[in-house]
Design a protein around this motif. Structure first.
Motif, PDB file in Angstrom:
ATOM      1  N   PHE A 143       0.835  -1.208   0.000  1.00 17.45           N
ATOM      2  CA  PHE A 143       0.000   0.000   0.000  1.00 17.45           C
ATOM      3  C   PHE A 143       0.864   1.251   0.000  1.00 17.45           C
ATOM      4  O   PHE A 143       0.660   2.171  -0.798  1.00 17.45           O
ATOM      5  CB  PHE A 143      -0.917  -0.025   1.229  1.00 17.45           C
ATOM      6  N   PHE A 144       1.856   1.320   0.897  1.00 14.32           N
ATOM      7  CA  PHE A 144       2.712   2.499   0.988  1.00 14.32           C
ATOM      8  C   PHE A 144       3.493   2.714  -0.311  1.00 14.32           C
ATOM      9  O   PHE A 144       3.629   3.843  -0.791  1.00 14.32           O
ATOM     10  CB  PHE A 144       3.685   2.355   2.151  1.00 14.32           C
ATOM     11  N   PHE A 145       4.013   1.630  -0.883  1.00 11.83           N
ATOM     12  CA  PHE A 145       4.771   1.770  -2.131  1.00 11.83           C
ATOM     13  C   PHE A 145       3.872   2.250  -3.268  1.00 11.83           C
ATOM     14  O   PHE A 145       4.271   3.092  -4.079  1.00 11.83           O
ATOM     15  CB  PHE A 145       5.428   0.440  -2.510  1.00 11.83           C
ATOM     16  N   SER A 146       2.656   1.706  -3.338  1.00  5.47           N
ATOM     17  CA  SER A 146       1.765   2.088  -4.434  1.00  5.47           C
ATOM     18  C   SER A 146       1.330   3.537  -4.336  1.00  5.47           C
ATOM     19  O   SER A 146       0.991   4.163  -5.346  1.00  5.47           O
ATOM     20  CB  SER A 146       0.527   1.173  -4.444  1.00  5.47           C
ATOM     21  N   ARG A 147       1.315   4.112  -3.130  1.00 12.35           N
ATOM     22  CA  ARG A 147       0.867   5.497  -2.933  1.00 12.35           C
ATOM     23  C   ARG A 147       2.024   6.494  -2.866  1.00 12.35           C
ATOM     24  O   ARG A 147       1.782   7.699  -2.728  1.00 12.35           O
ATOM     25  CB  ARG A 147       0.072   5.603  -1.623  1.00 12.35           C
ATOM     26  N   SER A 148       3.235   5.997  -2.934  1.00 13.36           N
ATOM     27  CA  SER A 148       4.395   6.853  -2.678  1.00 13.36           C
ATOM     28  C   SER A 148       4.538   7.994  -3.681  1.00 13.36           C
ATOM     29  O   SER A 148       5.169   9.018  -3.375  1.00 13.36           O
ATOM     30  CB  SER A 148       5.681   6.018  -2.678  1.00 13.36           C
ATOM     31  N   GLN A 149       3.983   7.835  -4.896  1.00 14.77           N
ATOM     32  CA  GLN A 149       4.118   8.876  -5.913  1.00 14.77           C
ATOM     33  C   GLN A 149       3.014   9.931  -5.834  1.00 14.77           C
ATOM     34  O   GLN A 149       3.068  10.933  -6.530  1.00 14.77           O
ATOM     35  CB  GLN A 149       4.104   8.231  -7.318  1.00 14.77           C
ATOM     36  N   ASP A 150       2.006   9.697  -4.991  1.00 14.35           N
ATOM     37  CA  ASP A 150       0.910  10.666  -4.864  1.00 14.35           C
ATOM     38  C   ASP A 150       1.388  11.914  -4.124  1.00 14.35           C
ATOM     39  O   ASP A 150       2.155  11.819  -3.164  1.00 14.35           O
ATOM     40  CB  ASP A 150      -0.274  10.052  -4.104  1.00 14.35           C
ATOM     41  N   LYS A 151       0.894  13.045  -4.540  1.00  9.02           N
ATOM     42  CA  LYS A 151       1.321  14.292  -3.885  1.00  9.02           C
ATOM     43  C   LYS A 151       0.775  14.406  -2.467  1.00  9.02           C
ATOM     44  O   LYS A 151       1.347  15.119  -1.626  1.00  9.02           O
ATOM     45  CB  LYS A 151       0.882  15.492  -4.723  1.00  9.02           C
ATOM     46  N   ASN A 152      -0.325  13.719  -2.193  1.00  2.65           N
ATOM     47  CA  ASN A 152      -0.920  13.773  -0.860  1.00  2.65           C
ATOM     48  C   ASN A 152      -0.487  12.601   0.023  1.00  2.65           C
ATOM     49  O   ASN A 152      -1.093  12.365   1.075  1.00  2.65           O
ATOM     50  CB  ASN A 152      -2.448  13.778  -0.964  1.00  2.65           C
ATOM     51  N   ALA A 153       0.541  11.898  -0.417  1.00  3.96           N
ATOM     52  CA  ALA A 153       0.991  10.720   0.339  1.00  3.96           C
ATOM     53  C   ALA A 153       1.381  11.047   1.781  1.00  3.96           C
ATOM     54  O   ALA A 153       0.999  10.313   2.698  1.00  3.96           O
ATOM     55  CB  ALA A 153       2.150  10.052  -0.395  1.00  3.96           C
ATOM     56  N   PRO A 154       2.132  12.114   2.065  1.00  8.51           N
ATOM     57  CA  PRO A 154       2.495  12.400   3.467  1.00  8.51           C
ATOM     58  C   PRO A 154       1.285  12.563   4.377  1.00  8.51           C
ATOM     59  O   PRO A 154       1.272  12.055   5.497  1.00  8.51           O
ATOM     60  CB  PRO A 154       3.302  13.699   3.353  1.00  8.51           C
ATOM     61  N   GLU A 155       0.249  13.273   3.894  1.00  9.37           N
ATOM     62  CA  GLU A 155      -0.956  13.445   4.710  1.00  9.37           C
ATOM     63  C   GLU A 155      -1.663  12.112   4.939  1.00  9.37           C
ATOM     64  O   GLU A 155      -2.184  11.849   6.032  1.00  9.37           O
ATOM     65  CB  GLU A 155      -1.920  14.423   4.035  1.00  9.37           C
TER      66      GLU A 155
END
Length: 507
Positions: free
Chosen positions: A300-312
């Motif tokens: 899950f974390f790897f798949s979302r890592s490129q999203d701009k809102n990933a830190p939030e």
């Protein structure tokens, strides 16, 4: 919020499977604790837990982070998933054969090093189990990558059912058959193998069954290892060997050091180690959730890592993770004396005093895993190495200095100090390289409250009602547990309203 719901749903399925997976040590070992109650039998129980502590270390070496590399590369180039699968599976297959043969060849010096003299069969069985467990790694990773948690859960549960049946047969039924038929094969088996051997044989049967059930995943393997790709994957995964070993040192080395450092007889040290290991298992609710969360979170974390809102998103995941493990802590700690102590046989309950310490330690362990994702998605594995080595140094130093005097209490406090220190270091370094707006005040509030509630509960049953019965103790636990739920409801009301089931009641 939808992404958090997706993660929560997958965590639930992985949780169901890993509840079963942990039953290998979390139900079978309690069964053994009721059967193995004499001093000599407790030594056998200690041998079982000692062997499984070494399993954890060997699993890191045998898999060398290839699973994490598989997730990382699949998240970047989904169209090459077949190449990644062939390369990762082929690499583990080849290396596992070599390592198992080496372990078998060195079984005599190995048995002496791990304090199991005269039982080379334990090492041989361990090598076979490690072989089948290791080559399952990438097929299971494929299920996680393809987001098939139901199939993953079914296979895990099936394997554990097989294990429970076999252990029950070997340890409970077989001795009765041997007594009833003294001249039969049943009697020969009981006289030829120890309880430890039977537990390992049951584990081996489980591992073979699970591997066969993964046939649809590994049948697609073709021995076409892309050497260039393998070099890239191994370059990424190889630091995980150090990270994983250091992490396992923090988790299991205390069992081994208890056996080697307690200044008494070997039998006494093995009994203390058995008691400590059994009580360590009472952090089962937290460790089960952390393990389940890790199964779902890594892809899950790897798949979302490129999203701009990933830190939030990561910050929100952390907050709800902390709330969940806090509830798990209270579920165990507040009802330790009247519910959870029956998880083990009476001779092992003398170690209950270490359980609350280990529960908090496992809470910090889960928080650390959440924080550590930053160095994986930013390819700064070297920082991860430094942090885990720092934790391992604390573990070695604390156990070495204080086990001779404080025995299992030293191991428990060392574990807590280790994970708490790693959380602080990982958070500070992570904010430098990959800032995430974690709600630190809210998290610290929850952690402070659960510790305060536990201490309040101990104060009530120790000083206010020193002669209290189980009803009063349970009532105190329930009231304090509900108090924490109301705190969460008050602080997180807006987000809870958006949840599918709870939200209906809050609206």
């Amino acid at each position: 919020m939808a992404a958090v719901k997706q993660l929560a749903g997958q965590t639930l399925w992985y949780g169901m499977s890993n509840v079963a997976a942990r039953l290998l040590n979390s139900l079978i070992l309690p069964l053994l604790s009721y059967l193995l109650v004499s001093k000599a039998q407790m030594v056998q129980q200690g041998s079982v837990t000692l062997i499984y502590s070494y399993f954890a270390l060997l699993n890191v070496i045998f898999t060398y982070g290839m699973e994490t590399a598989y997730f990382r590369f699949c998240s970047r180039q989904k169209e090459r998933q077949k190449d990644f699968f062939n390369t990762a599976f082929g690499s583990l297959l080849f290396s596992t054969i070599i390592l198992c043969l080496l372990l078998y060849a060195l079984r005599v010096p190995v048995e002496r090093f791990v304090e199991l003299e005269g039982h080379t069969e334990y090492i041989s069985l361990t090598a076979l189990i490690l072989f089948f467990d290791t080559i399952q790694t990438i097929p299971f990773a494929l299920l996680r990558q393809e987001q098939k948690p139901r199939k993953y859960a079914f296979i895990k549960v099936f394997g554990i059912v097989v294990n429970i049946i076999m252990v029950t047969f070997f340890v409970v039924i077989l001795p009765k058959l041997a007594n009833h038929y003294p001249d039969s094969i049943w009697s020969w088996l009981v006289n030829s193998f120890t309880v430890v051997s039977f537990v390992l044989i049951a584990n081996l049967i489980q591992s073979i069954f699970v591997f066969l059930m993964l046939f649809n995943e590994w049948k697609q393997f073709t021995f076409k290892i892309d050497k260039t790709l393998w070099k890239k994957m191994f370059a990424y995964s190889s630091p995980m060997i150090i990270i994983g070993l250091a992490g396992m040192v923090n988790e299991v080395i205390d069992r081994q050091m208890l056996v080697k450092l307690i200044p008494n007889t070997k039998e006494y040290a093995m009994r203390i180690q058995a008691i400590y290991s059994q009580n360590y298992k009472l952090s089962i609710i937290i460790t089960l959730f952390v393990t389940a969360f890790r199964m779902a979170a890594e892809p899950f974390f790897f798949s979302r890592s490129q999203d701009k809102n990933a830190p939030e998103l990561y910050a929100r995941v952390m907050k709800w993770f902390v709330i969940t493990v806090c509830l798990a802590f209270l579920t165990t700690a507040l009802f330790l004396d009247d519910v959870w102590k029956y998880y083990m046989g009476a001779p092992y309950r003398v170690g209950l005093f270490v359980v609350p310490i280990l529960l908090i330690a496992n809470v910090f362990s889960g928080i650390y895993y959440n924080l550590s994702i930053w160095y994986k998605i930013t390819d700064r594995m070297r920082v991860g190495i430094y942090i885990t080595l720092f934790g391992a140094a604390i573990t070695f130093a604390g156990n070495y200095l204080f086990i001779p005097k404080y025995e299992m209490l030293a191991s428990a406090w060392t574990t807590l100090i280790c994970y708490a220190s790693m959380v602080v270091v990982c958070y500070i370094s992570g904010q430098k390289y990959y800032p995430v707006p974690y709600p630190i005040k809210r998290i610290l509030t929850y952690l402070t409250v659960i510790i305060s509630l536990y201490l309040l509960h101990k104060g009530i049953i120790t000083y206010v009602f020193p002669d209290s019965n189980a009803v009063i103790r349970l009532a105190s636990g329930v009231i304090l547990f509900i108090s924490f739920l109301f705190l969460v409801l008050r602080l997180e009301r807006n987000e809870l309203k958006a949840m599918p089931v709870i939200g209906k009641f809050l609206k």
